[in-house]
Scaffold this motif. Sequence first.
Motif, PDB file in Angstrom:
ATOM      1  N   TRP A  12       0.837  -1.206   0.000  1.00 55.76           N
ATOM      2  CA  TRP A  12       0.000   0.000   0.000  1.00 55.76           C
ATOM      3  C   TRP A  12       0.873   1.258   0.000  1.00 55.76           C
ATOM      4  N   ILE A  13       1.816   1.255   0.921  1.00 55.86           N
ATOM      5  CA  ILE A  13       2.664   2.440   1.101  1.00 55.86           C
ATOM      6  C   ILE A  13       3.488   2.713  -0.157  1.00 55.86           C
ATOM      7  N   LEU A  14       4.051   1.653  -0.753  1.00 52.03           N
ATOM      8  CA  LEU A  14       4.844   1.821  -1.970  1.00 52.03           C
ATOM      9  C   LEU A  14       3.980   2.316  -3.124  1.00 52.03           C
ATOM     10  N   LEU A  15       2.746   1.796  -3.217  1.00 50.94           N
ATOM     11  CA  LEU A  15       1.835   2.257  -4.267  1.00 50.94           C
ATOM     12  C   LEU A  15       1.501   3.733  -4.084  1.00 50.94           C
ATOM     13  N   PHE A  16       1.242   4.137  -2.845  1.00 52.46           N
ATOM     14  CA  PHE A  16       0.936   5.552  -2.570  1.00 52.46           C
ATOM     15  C   PHE A  16       2.124   6.446  -2.924  1.00 52.46           C
ATOM     16  N   LEU A  17       3.320   6.057  -2.510  1.00 51.36           N
ATOM     17  CA  LEU A  17       4.512   6.851  -2.805  1.00 51.36           C
ATOM     18  C   LEU A  17       4.758   6.927  -4.313  1.00 51.36           C
ATOM     19  N   PHE A  18       4.512   5.832  -4.999  1.00 51.19           N
ATOM     20  CA  PHE A  18       4.712   5.829  -6.456  1.00 51.19           C
ATOM     21  C   PHE A  18       3.750   6.803  -7.154  1.00 51.19           C
ATOM     22  N   THR A  19       2.486   6.777  -6.735  1.00 57.25           N
ATOM     23  CA  THR A  19       1.505   7.691  -7.358  1.00 57.25           C
ATOM     24  C   THR A  19       1.847   9.144  -7.067  1.00 57.25           C
ATOM     25  N   GLN A  20       2.286   9.437  -5.850  1.00 56.48           N
ATOM     26  CA  GLN A  20       2.637  10.821  -5.518  1.00 56.48           C
ATOM     27  C   GLN A  20       3.836  11.299  -6.334  1.00 56.48           C
ATOM     28  N   LEU A  21       4.824  10.438  -6.462  1.00 58.09           N
ATOM     29  CA  LEU A  21       6.003  10.788  -7.264  1.00 58.09           C
ATOM     30  C   LEU A  21       5.627  10.940  -8.737  1.00 58.09           C
ATOM     31  N   LEU A  22       4.680  10.117  -9.174  1.00 60.39           N
ATOM     32  CA  LEU A  22       4.222  10.215 -10.560  1.00 60.39           C
ATOM     33  C   LEU A  22       3.549  11.567 -10.815  1.00 60.39           C
ATOM     34  N   PHE A  23       2.696  11.993  -9.862  1.00 63.56           N
ATOM     35  CA  PHE A  23       2.049  13.301  -9.983  1.00 63.56           C
ATOM     36  C   PHE A  23       3.081  14.419 -10.038  1.00 63.56           C
ATOM     37  N   LEU A  24       4.079  14.343  -9.164  1.00 64.22           N
ATOM     38  CA  LEU A  24       5.133  15.360  -9.156  1.00 64.22           C
ATOM     39  C   LEU A  24       5.897  15.370 -10.473  1.00 64.22           C
ATOM     40  N   PHE A  25       6.174  14.189 -10.981  1.00 62.73           N
ATOM     41  CA  PHE A  25       6.928  14.097 -12.241  1.00 62.73           C
ATOM     42  C   PHE A  25       6.134  14.709 -13.398  1.00 62.73           C
ATOM     43  N   ILE A  26       4.814  14.375 -13.436  1.00 60.41           N
ATOM     44  CA  ILE A  26       3.961  14.926 -14.502  1.00 60.41           C
ATOM     45  C   ILE A  26       3.879  16.450 -14.395  1.00 60.41           C
ATOM     46  N   ALA A  27       3.713  16.955 -13.167  1.00 60.84           N
ATOM     47  CA  ALA A  27       3.644  18.413 -12.958  1.00 60.84           C
ATOM     48  C   ALA A  27       4.959  19.084 -13.328  1.00 60.84           C
ATOM     49  N   TYR A  28       6.069  18.358 -13.145  1.00 59.41           N
ATOM     50  CA  TYR A  28       7.390  18.916 -13.445  1.00 59.41           C
ATOM     51  C   TYR A  28       7.620  19.040 -14.947  1.00 59.41           C
ATOM     52  N   ILE A  29       7.178  18.018 -15.671  1.00 57.02           N
ATOM     53  CA  ILE A  29       7.436  18.050 -17.125  1.00 57.02           C
ATOM     54  C   ILE A  29       6.348  18.792 -17.901  1.00 57.02           C
ATOM     55  N   ASP A  30       5.177  18.976 -17.284  1.00 56.81           N
ATOM     56  CA  ASP A  30       4.079  19.683 -17.957  1.00 56.81           C
ATOM     57  C   ASP A  30       3.937  21.066 -17.321  1.00 56.81           C
ATOM     58  N   SER A  31       4.365  22.094 -18.048  1.00 60.54           N
ATOM     59  CA  SER A  31       4.342  23.451 -17.491  1.00 60.54           C
ATOM     60  C   SER A  31       2.936  23.989 -17.293  1.00 60.54           C
ATOM     61  N   ALA A  32       1.931  23.328 -17.923  1.00 61.61           N
ATOM     62  CA  ALA A  32       0.544  23.787 -17.785  1.00 61.61           C
ATOM     63  C   ALA A  32      -0.031  23.449 -16.419  1.00 61.61           C
ATOM     64  N   ILE A  33       0.599  22.502 -15.732  1.00 63.43           N
ATOM     65  CA  ILE A  33       0.125  22.076 -14.401  1.00 63.43           C
ATOM     66  C   ILE A  33       0.942  22.814 -13.353  1.00 63.43           C
ATOM     67  N   PRO A  34       0.271  23.592 -12.496  1.00 59.59           N
ATOM     68  CA  PRO A  34       1.028  24.347 -11.470  1.00 59.59           C
ATOM     69  C   PRO A  34       1.646  23.388 -10.439  1.00 59.59           C
ATOM     70  N   LEU A  35       2.967  23.471 -10.287  1.00 59.94           N
ATOM     71  CA  LEU A  35       3.694  22.566  -9.387  1.00 59.94           C
ATOM     72  C   LEU A  35       3.319  22.788  -7.926  1.00 59.94           C
ATOM     73  N   ALA A  36       3.073  24.054  -7.554  1.00 60.56           N
ATOM     74  CA  ALA A  36       2.718  24.373  -6.163  1.00 60.56           C
ATOM     75  C   ALA A  36       1.389  23.745  -5.781  1.00 60.56           C
ATOM     76  N   SER A  37       0.428  23.792  -6.685  1.00 62.47           N
ATOM     77  CA  SER A  37      -0.892  23.205  -6.408  1.00 62.47           C
ATOM     78  C   SER A  37      -0.793  21.691  -6.244  1.00 62.47           C
ATOM     79  N   VAL A  38       0.015  21.086  -7.119  1.00 63.39           N
ATOM     80  CA  VAL A  38       0.204  19.619  -7.016  1.00 63.39           C
ATOM     81  C   VAL A  38       0.870  19.259  -5.690  1.00 63.39           C
ATOM     82  N   GLY A  39       1.862  20.052  -5.306  1.00 58.07           N
ATOM     83  CA  GLY A  39       2.535  19.801  -4.028  1.00 58.07           C
ATOM     84  C   GLY A  39       1.564  19.899  -2.850  1.00 58.07           C
ATOM     85  N   TYR A  40       0.674  20.889  -2.904  1.00 64.08           N
ATOM     86  CA  TYR A  40      -0.336  21.058  -1.838  1.00 64.08           C
ATOM     87  C   TYR A  40      -1.272  19.845  -1.781  1.00 64.08           C
TER      88      TYR A  40
END
Length: 333
Positions: A12-40
């Motif tokens: 469970w924990i590894l799956l949760f961490l993977f999804t969170q890192l995935l969201f951060l990665f997508i927000a990092y490479i896609d400038s249309a997604i605000p990184l601060a909002s994703v972090g929040y």
Amino acid sequence: MIKKFLIERCSWILLFLFTQLLFLFIAYIDSAIPLASVGYIIFLTALIFIIFLAVRYNIETPFYKSLKDWEGSLDLAGIAEARSPFEKIVKNSLADQTARQMKIYSKNRLALEQKKDDLLSWIHEVKTPMTTMHLMIERLDDEEAKARLAYEWLRIHLLLDQQLHQKRISFIENDLHVGKVPLEPLIVKEIKNLQSWCMQKGIGFEVDLQVDEVLSDDKWMAFIIRQLLTNAVKYSEASEIIIRSRMENGQTVLEVRDYGRGIDPKDLPRIFDKGFTSTTHPDQAATGMGLYLVKKAAKSLLIQIDVKSKPGAGTTFTLIFPKQNEFVSLTSM
């Protein structure tokens, strides 16, 4: 338990961490997604996930804690109520296994009781011809043949007696009747029973009883003395066996000392083990049960046993009887 819970929920924990890192990665490479909002959002979901883990820990672990502390007996009352479907599967499986084990236990116990009763009945049946045989031996005129036959009769008698008490030892608590037991007549009777054997081996007895009464059970006390005297005679030759009693620190102490071959130091810690026989002087006829039964009977009677021995210098068995007020637990059985 927390560590085990986290290991159990590691996926469970590894799956949760993977999804969170995935969201951060997508927000990092896609400038249309605000990184601060994703972090929040990630912070809030992480907080919710931690709360979720804490709640699940309090819900799931009581059952497994009770299972861990369970003594493995046939009583399932100590196991907490099963809440989840998996917990119900585990508890139902345990209940089924316990029910089967109870049936097997009851069946085996009945079979064991039947065997015990059959053996006890057989021993009592054998005692009748043994008594007749003893009377016939006493009437013999040939003293040499009489002595040999009396010795062989005694060996059979002692083996039957040991077997009888071996079967009774499991239920000794139901067979105890604690009272004042006079030592002198008890010891004299046991010495007299061993008379033919002692005469054959040239063994005499010295009895010095400063204390003539002990609080114990007369039948089991006689058995303990019988076994100690039998051992003393068996491993002695042309010597004295000394039996003494005294008061020491408010307790009665009874000693049985022989001057036989003694016990090897490496054997001494094991002489009360079931089936143990000497490693230095192997005796094919020995059963290794005598001292084992003595220890068990003495424990039930709250008697402490101390043994001192030197090879070639004899052995001393010391029985330390409990104080009178220590018999409350015995007399309340």
